[in-house]
Write a protein that holds these residues in place. Structure first.
Motif: not given
Length: 369
Positions: A167-172, A300-305, A321-335
């Motif tokens: 699911p995830f790969f090392s930056r190397e 991704v593949g059941g592994e959260p990051q 895979h899926r993605a979500f933003h559970e913050g409030s309006a004060e947190d602003g967007p995820r970019v």
């Protein structure tokens, strides 16, 4: 040795006999070579014929002709209307892309099978079959691979066999490009701010020019593509010269290939991108965090990051895979700044062949089938 008429006759007769024996031997060798060549052509013809390809792609939801889990393909969202009217079909509250311009949303089945194989044969004639073992195997047996994959990893369009999967790969694994993107963090963030805070586009849109709203069950997800399915968006590129320059310096960016994309991606607080699969396992999707509030996550593949600002996250999006933003309006967007890089175990010869096969427009069905 005395020369006589009789001795000359004997020498000539012996020479003629030797010539006859050599002719018979040469003829036998030629026949063997011819038979071996005919056997080779027969085997190659059977292997490369159309019969092994027929009926091996699965059409319908979850494949290229449909959308997994009521989810519009990530590489074609927000394209508006195609040549044949609306591209969105509502079903259970979710939008299905039906764009005639979207490679992932064209009809699957025998037609795509044959186009893939004919394109590979054309590449081999122009260049070589050398190093094409996995690509040939993948094209020939796509239906079996796609239909038999476990549900945790099931690419929608093309599966290259024998690639290491995670699911995830090392930056190397893509160190040069990861470091280049992270060094470009300030410039990319500044360029994002410049395009994000523009006045809304004309024509009643609530978004600035170049931005597209994607379908989500809740919240908002906006994307600003520089490259969409291998095709640069000229107006967007002109507004982002620094980001375009960074893309040109990447060694493994998938360019001029329908599997290659680059964009700014924004999730507003409360947004959810439902679980889905990417189109292929030959790429790694790289996210450079630009703005990352705390309550955001990628699974991704059941592994959260979690993303982090100024750092890259590499994952194989052919996994569920899926993605979500559970913050409030004060947190602003995820970019994030998103780019598609080659899987590190796809060889240079294979990349060249896949670029040829999946050049934008090459696999279009000219007959509309």
């Amino acid at each position: 040795m005395e020369w006589s008429l009789e001795s000359v006759r004997e020498m000539v007769a012996g020479g003629m006999q030797s010539i006859r024996e050599c002719e018979i031997c040469a003829f036998a060798i030629a026949m063997c070579v011819l038979l071996l060549f005919m056997w080779y052509c027969y085997r190659v013809g059977r292997e490369h014929g159309s019969s092994p390809l027929r009926g091996r792609y699965l059409a319908g939801p979850g494949r290229i002709g449909g959308v997994v889990g009521g989810f519009m393909s990530s590489d074609c969202r927000g394209r508006g209307k195609g040549k044949h009217g609306s591209i969105l079909e509502e079903q259970n509250g979710f939008a299905f892309c039906q764009s005639s311009e979207c490679f992932r949303c064209t009809s699957a089945g025998e037609s795509l099978n044959q186009r893939l194989y004919h394109s590979l044969q054309d590449y081999a004639k122009r260049y070589t079959w050398s190093g094409m073992g996995r690509v040939h195997k993948g094209v020939r047996d796509q239906g079996r691979y796609l239909n038999s994959r476990p549900t945790i990893q099931r690419p929608e369009v093309f599966f290259l066999p024998d690639l290491p999967s995670a699911p995830f790969f090392s930056r190397e694994v893509q160190r040069h490009d990861v470091e280049l993107l992270e060094q470009s963090f300030p410039a990319l963030l500044a360029e994002f701010e410049s395009i994000y805070h523009q006045p809304p586009a004309r024509g009643g849109s609530a978004l600035p020019p170049g931005w597209k709203a994607n379908n989500t069950p809740r919240g908002q997800w906006w994307t600003y593509y520089l490259v969409n399915q291998g095709t640069p968006l000229v107006l967007n590129v002109r507004r982002c010269p620094r980001a375009w320059r960074v893309l040109g310096q990447l060694r493994t960016f998938i360019a001029n290939n329908v599997f290659g994309n680059a964009c700014f991606s924004v999730l507003t607080p409360g947004a959810l991108i439902t679980e889905h699969y990417g189109p292929t396992n030959v790429r790694l999707r790289c996210h450079l965090g630009l703005k990352v509030p705390t309550p955001c996550e990628l699974v991704v593949g059941g592994e959260p990051q979690c993303w982090s600002e100024g750092s890259c996250l590499l994952f194989d999006d052919s996994f569920l895979h899926r993605a979500f933003h559970e913050g409030s309006a004060e947190d602003g967007p995820r970019v994030v700044f998103m780019v598609d890089l080659w899987h590190p175990n796809v060889a240079a010869a294979e990349r060249q062949a896949l670029d040829y096969i999946f050049t934008p427009g090459r696999l279009e069905d000219k007959d509309g089938k």
